[in-house]
Design a protein around this motif. Structure first.
Motif, PDB file in Angstrom:
ATOM      1  N   GLN A 109       0.854  -1.193   0.000  1.00  0.00           N
ATOM      2  CA  GLN A 109       0.000   0.000   0.000  1.00  0.00           C
ATOM      3  C   GLN A 109       0.888   1.241   0.000  1.00  0.00           C
ATOM      4  O   GLN A 109       1.752   1.401   0.861  1.00  0.00           O
TER       5      GLN A 109
ATOM      6  N   ASP B 123       1.776   5.196   0.429  1.00  0.00           N
ATOM      7  CA  ASP B 123       1.390   6.364   1.209  1.00  0.00           C
ATOM      8  C   ASP B 123       2.131   7.554   0.613  1.00  0.00           C
ATOM      9  O   ASP B 123       3.314   7.442   0.254  1.00  0.00           O
TER      10      ASP B 123
ATOM     11  N   PRO C 117      -9.173   2.349  -6.946  1.00  0.00           N
ATOM     12  CA  PRO C 117      -7.873   1.732  -6.659  1.00  0.00           C
ATOM     13  C   PRO C 117      -7.069   1.538  -7.950  1.00  0.00           C
ATOM     14  O   PRO C 117      -7.631   1.281  -9.013  1.00  0.00           O
TER      15      PRO C 117
ATOM     16  N   THR D  74      -2.843   0.250  -9.454  1.00  0.00           N
ATOM     17  CA  THR D  74      -1.562  -0.380  -9.126  1.00  0.00           C
ATOM     18  C   THR D  74      -0.492   0.051 -10.118  1.00  0.00           C
ATOM     19  O   THR D  74      -0.788   0.377 -11.262  1.00  0.00           O
TER      20      THR D  74
ATOM     21  N   GLU E 207       0.000  -0.354  -4.484  1.00  0.00           N
ATOM     22  CA  GLU E 207      -1.414  -0.035  -4.656  1.00  0.00           C
ATOM     23  C   GLU E 207      -1.619   1.390  -4.161  1.00  0.00           C
ATOM     24  O   GLU E 207      -1.056   1.785  -3.142  1.00  0.00           O
ATOM     25  N   TYR E 208      -2.418   2.144  -4.894  1.00  0.00           N
ATOM     26  CA  TYR E 208      -2.695   3.525  -4.514  1.00  0.00           C
ATOM     27  C   TYR E 208      -4.090   3.893  -5.001  1.00  0.00           C
ATOM     28  O   TYR E 208      -4.761   3.097  -5.650  1.00  0.00           O
ATOM     29  N   ARG E 209      -4.545   5.081  -4.693  1.00  0.00           N
ATOM     30  CA  ARG E 209      -5.862   5.554  -5.120  1.00  0.00           C
ATOM     31  C   ARG E 209      -5.653   6.647  -6.157  1.00  0.00           C
ATOM     32  O   ARG E 209      -4.751   7.486  -6.016  1.00  0.00           O
TER      33      ARG E 209
END
Length: 85
Positions: A32, A34, A58, A60, A74-76
């Motif tokens: 994940q 940040d 979501p 990737t 993984e990020y938004r």
């Protein structure tokens, strides 16, 4: 003859299962992301396709660092469905 066929099928399924395990092990585990992290990106390998929606979704990214190791994060991200007008 049936026992021989059964042993052959078990042998083939074991080989197929071993191949799947090797493939899964070769793919990096997604971490994940940040926004406070500093990433060491030398080369982007792949980006997920963003859906045609106007909302946060979501996503990737798989990349290679300067030591040659692959990472997946993984990020938004905002979807591609927003219009400016």
């Amino acid at each position: 003859m049936k026992k021989l066929l059964a042993f052959a099928l078990i042998g083939f399924s074991t080989i197929a299962l071993a191949d799947e395990v090797e493939t899964a092990a070769a793919q990096p585990v997604a971490a994940q992301y940040d926004y406070s992290q500093n990433l060491d990106i030398a080369k982007v390998i792949s980006l997920s396709t963003l859906p045609n929606v106007c909302e946060v979704v979501p996503a990737t990214m798989t990349y290679e660092d300067h030591q040659g190791q692959r990472h997946t994060i993984e990020y938004r991200a905002m979807g591609d469905g927003c219009s400016n007008g």
